[in-house]
Design a protein around this motif. Structure first.
Motif, PDB file in Angstrom:
ATOM      1  N   ILE A   6      13.352   6.541  16.733  1.00  0.00           N
ATOM      2  CA  ILE A   6      12.340   5.694  16.110  1.00  0.00           C
ATOM      3  C   ILE A   6      12.228   6.005  14.617  1.00  0.00           C
ATOM      4  CG2 ILE A   6       9.963   4.869  16.336  1.00  0.00           C
ATOM      5  CD1 ILE A   6       9.983   6.468  19.066  1.00  0.00           C
ATOM      6  N   PRO A   7      12.843   5.173  13.759  1.00  0.00           N
ATOM      7  CA  PRO A   7      12.684   5.384  12.320  1.00  0.00           C
ATOM      8  C   PRO A   7      11.259   5.015  11.913  1.00  0.00           C
ATOM      9  CG  PRO A   7      14.472   3.826  12.788  1.00  0.00           C
ATOM     10  CD  PRO A   7      13.687   4.002  14.040  1.00  0.00           C
ATOM     11  N   ALA A   8      10.671   5.808  11.048  1.00  0.00           N
ATOM     12  CA  ALA A   8       9.299   5.529  10.651  1.00  0.00           C
ATOM     13  C   ALA A   8       9.118   5.780   9.167  1.00  0.00           C
ATOM     14  CB  ALA A   8       8.337   6.402  11.448  1.00  0.00           C
ATOM     15  N   TYR A   9       8.627   4.780   8.475  1.00  0.00           N
ATOM     16  CA  TYR A   9       8.351   4.929   7.049  1.00  0.00           C
ATOM     17  C   TYR A   9       6.945   4.419   6.805  1.00  0.00           C
ATOM     18  CZ  TYR A   9       8.741   4.135   2.031  1.00  0.00           C
ATOM     19  OH  TYR A   9       8.531   4.127   0.682  1.00  0.00           O
ATOM     20  N   ASN A  10       6.060   5.313   6.408  1.00  0.00           N
ATOM     21  CA  ASN A  10       4.642   4.980   6.213  1.00  0.00           C
ATOM     22  C   ASN A  10       4.051   4.285   7.438  1.00  0.00           C
ATOM     23  OD1 ASN A  10       4.918   6.023   3.691  1.00  0.00           O
ATOM     24  ND2 ASN A  10       4.997   4.057   2.643  1.00  0.00           N
ATOM     25  N   GLU A  11       4.196   4.920   8.597  1.00  0.00           N
ATOM     26  CA  GLU A  11       3.742   4.300   9.849  1.00  0.00           C
ATOM     27  C   GLU A  11       2.662   5.147  10.508  1.00  0.00           C
ATOM     28  OE1 GLU A  11       4.781   1.399  10.891  1.00  0.00           O
ATOM     29  OE2 GLU A  11       6.897   1.105  10.392  1.00  0.00           O
ATOM     30  N   HIS A  12       1.813   5.811   9.736  1.00  0.00           N
ATOM     31  CA  HIS A  12       0.890   6.761  10.362  1.00  0.00           C
ATOM     32  C   HIS A  12      -0.017   6.115  11.411  1.00  0.00           C
ATOM     33  CE1 HIS A  12      -2.885   5.874   8.035  1.00  0.00           C
ATOM     34  NE2 HIS A  12      -1.991   5.147   7.397  1.00  0.00           N
ATOM     35  N   ASP A  39      11.090  10.577  10.176  1.00  0.00           N
ATOM     36  CA  ASP A  39      10.174  10.236   9.083  1.00  0.00           C
ATOM     37  C   ASP A  39      10.999  10.069   7.805  1.00  0.00           C
ATOM     38  OD1 ASP A  39       8.374  10.071   7.076  1.00  0.00           O
ATOM     39  OD2 ASP A  39       7.406  11.995   7.462  1.00  0.00           O
ATOM     40  N   ASP A  40      11.113   8.819   7.393  1.00  0.00           N
ATOM     41  CA  ASP A  40      11.993   8.479   6.270  1.00  0.00           C
ATOM     42  C   ASP A  40      11.251   8.676   4.932  1.00  0.00           C
ATOM     43  OD1 ASP A  40      13.930   7.402   4.684  1.00  0.00           O
ATOM     44  OD2 ASP A  40      13.776   5.357   5.436  1.00  0.00           O
ATOM     45  N   GLY A  41      10.831   9.919   4.689  1.00  0.00           N
ATOM     46  CA  GLY A  41      10.160  10.224   3.424  1.00  0.00           C
ATOM     47  C   GLY A  41       8.872   9.459   3.209  1.00  0.00           C
ATOM     48  N   CYS A  92       9.281   1.361  14.929  1.00  0.00           N
ATOM     49  CA  CYS A  92       8.048   2.100  15.163  1.00  0.00           C
ATOM     50  C   CYS A  92       6.842   1.185  15.343  1.00  0.00           C
ATOM     51  CB  CYS A  92       7.823   3.023  13.984  1.00  0.00           C
ATOM     52  SG  CYS A  92       6.596   4.250  14.276  1.00  0.00           S
ATOM     53  N   ASP A  93       6.987  -0.094  14.960  1.00  0.00           N
ATOM     54  CA  ASP A  93       5.811  -0.964  14.918  1.00  0.00           C
ATOM     55  C   ASP A  93       5.611  -1.770  16.200  1.00  0.00           C
ATOM     56  OD1 ASP A  93       7.959  -2.602  14.699  1.00  0.00           O
ATOM     57  OD2 ASP A  93       7.561  -3.272  12.659  1.00  0.00           O
ATOM     58  N   LEU A  94       6.385  -1.423  17.256  1.00  0.00           N
ATOM     59  CA  LEU A  94       6.300  -2.093  18.563  1.00  0.00           C
ATOM     60  C   LEU A  94       6.643  -3.587  18.487  1.00  0.00           C
ATOM     61  CD1 LEU A  94       3.171  -0.386  20.172  1.00  0.00           C
ATOM     62  CD2 LEU A  94       5.567   0.110  20.573  1.00  0.00           C
ATOM     63  N   GLN A  95       7.379  -3.988  17.444  1.00  0.00           N
ATOM     64  CA  GLN A  95       7.853  -5.382  17.397  1.00  0.00           C
ATOM     65  C   GLN A  95       8.984  -5.573  18.403  1.00  0.00           C
ATOM     66  OE1 GLN A  95       8.398  -5.980  13.005  1.00  0.00           O
ATOM     67  NE2 GLN A  95       7.378  -7.898  13.504  1.00  0.00           N
ATOM     68  N   HIS A  96       9.671  -4.490  18.693  1.00  0.00           N
ATOM     69  CA  HIS A  96      10.686  -4.525  19.750  1.00  0.00           C
ATOM     70  C   HIS A  96       9.987  -4.106  21.034  1.00  0.00           C
ATOM     71  CE1 HIS A  96      13.823  -3.500  16.437  1.00  0.00           C
ATOM     72  NE2 HIS A  96      13.520  -4.778  16.442  1.00  0.00           N
ATOM     73  N   SER A 200       2.089  -3.029   7.490  1.00  0.00           N
ATOM     74  CA  SER A 200       2.804  -4.213   7.006  1.00  0.00           C
ATOM     75  C   SER A 200       4.288  -3.903   6.901  1.00  0.00           C
ATOM     76  CB  SER A 200       2.264  -4.621   5.641  1.00  0.00           C
ATOM     77  OG  SER A 200       2.415  -3.534   4.769  1.00  0.00           O
ATOM     78  N   THR A 201       5.103  -4.962   6.719  1.00  0.00           N
ATOM     79  CA  THR A 201       6.540  -4.760   6.675  1.00  0.00           C
ATOM     80  C   THR A 201       6.924  -3.848   5.516  1.00  0.00           C
ATOM     81  OG1 THR A 201       8.692  -5.819   6.495  1.00  0.00           O
ATOM     82  CG2 THR A 201       6.873  -6.905   5.383  1.00  0.00           C
ATOM     83  N   LYS A 202       7.977  -3.064   5.716  1.00  0.00           N
ATOM     84  CA  LYS A 202       8.367  -2.080   4.712  1.00  0.00           C
ATOM     85  C   LYS A 202       9.512  -2.605   3.854  1.00  0.00           C
ATOM     86  CE  LYS A 202       5.442   0.783   6.567  1.00  0.00           C
ATOM     87  NZ  LYS A 202       4.560  -0.228   7.102  1.00  0.00           N
ATOM     88  N   TRP A 203       9.845  -3.905   4.038  1.00  0.00           N
ATOM     89  CA  TRP A 203      10.969  -4.466   3.290  1.00  0.00           C
ATOM     90  C   TRP A 203      10.458  -5.441   2.254  1.00  0.00           C
ATOM     91  CZ3 TRP A 203      15.920  -2.872   4.036  1.00  0.00           C
ATOM     92  CH2 TRP A 203      16.173  -2.145   5.199  1.00  0.00           C
TER      93      TRP A 203
END
Ligand code: UDP
Ligand code: MG
Length: 314
Positions: A6-12, A39-41, A92-96, A200-203
């Motif tokens: 599970i990649p996670a970036y600012n997903e606290h 945790d991708d930084g 990580c956002d349960l969209q999948h 929110s989306t990280k892209w």
């Protein structure tokens, strides 16, 4: 055992919910599992949330990057940390939908080596985004033969596939296409993209655009061949125009006016510059690759031994 990466970036906001939802689903289905959060930084409390999730459930593990290296780096860090007989990649956002994991697992048990979850609908996305994604996938398909329409990073991979991907030497990876490039017995399963659980989306559009350019150039040399094609077309024009000019000259007619000359200089100049730009882009990618920098740098781990032998991210 299945390793869920599970990649996670600012997903606290999402870490603990995701951990308990996926953990719950897998233990209900009596599947042994580990959850590998990468945790991708992140700049928020993602890491401390992962540590707390680890305290609550010993099957939760974590890898923390020294800075943001992007989702691709996070995926590959997860693949190299995964200890399971198969690995599932999930956002990580349960969209999948994690409810699909037991089904994917049983497909794996009955012989599939890659189970791809494909989007039957793209969820809520803007029209521009859809258009952009569609043309990107078309270009990828016509130039490299890899059909990515509806593809997502939600996949289950057998140990063999994970090992094959871990062996890939390139630094600039495109997981979605690489996992289909390696082959193996692949089965598909459909899912609907759900709205984000939280955050929110990280892209950003810029990030996506750069991502698309990088991916096209890492899978196809078509843009370079296009330059040659444009050159050939211009060569034919040059021949026709040359003969025309010569005939005029020998007939004693005056040469065409300045407008032709100006147009020719502008068009040819633009083509040459675009051509150099495309070659420059490939050149910069070669430069990036030969620097042999690691794909990511790990600063901390929890619940995982440091992989022996191979250096991180290599
Ligand atoms: N993500 C990441 N690094 C990044 C950007 C995103 O690890 O630089 C993770 C993010 O935490 C999430 C997944 O990649 O788990 C998908 O990101 P997001 O939901 O923002 O993308 P979208 O679903 O909008 O395409
Ligand atoms: Mg998302």
């Amino acid at each position: 055992m299945v390793s869920v990466i599970i990649p996670a970036y600012n997903e606290h906001e999402n870490i603990r919910r995701t951990a308990s939802v996926i953990g719950g689903i897998l233990s209900d289905a009596h599947i042994a599992y580990e959850l590998v959060f990468v945790d991708d930084g992140s700049k928020d409390d993602t890491w401390s949330e992962i540590c707390e999730a680890n305290a609550a459930d010993e099957n939760v593990r974590g890898v923390r990057f020294s800075r943001n290296f992007g989702k691709e780096g996070a995926i590959f860090a997860g693949l190299s940390a995964a200890a399971g007989d198969c690995a599932v990649l999930i956002d990580c956002d349960l969209q999948h939908p994690p409810e699909l994991i037991p089904k994917m697992y049983s497909m794996w048990e009955s012989g599939a080596e890659v189970v791809e979850a494909v989007k039957s609908s793209r969820g809520r996305e803007s029209l521009l985004y859809k258009l952009f994604a569609k043309s990107f996938y078309k270009m990828m398909k016509s130039s490299s033969g890899i059909d990515l329409d509806g593809a997502s990073d939600f996949k289950l991979l057998d140990r063999k596939v994970v090992d094959a991907l871990n062996e890939m030497p390139e630094r600039m990876t495109f997981f979605r296409a690489l996992s289909s490039w390696v082959g193996f017995h692949t089965e598909r399963i459909e899912f609907d993209v759900k709205p984000r659980a939280a955050g929110s989306t990280k892209w950003s559009f810029r990030k996506l655009f750069r991502y698309a350019l990088n991916n096209i150039t890492s899978f196809t040399n078509l843009p370079i061949h296009l330059i040659t094609l444009v050159g050939v077309i211009f060569g034919i024009f040059a021949l026709i125009l040359g003969i025309h000019t010569l005939v005029n000259y020998f007939c004693g007619n005056a040469a065409e006016g300045f407008s032709t000359v100006i147009l020719l200089i502008l068009i040819v100049g633009a083509c040459v510059l675009v051509g150099i730009g495309v070659i420059g882009f490939y050149l910069s990618k070669i430069y990036e690759e030969i620097k042999h920098r690691p794909r990511y740098i790990v600063s901390e781990r929890i619940g995982i031994e440091r992989p022996s032998g191979k250096a991180d991210g290599k």
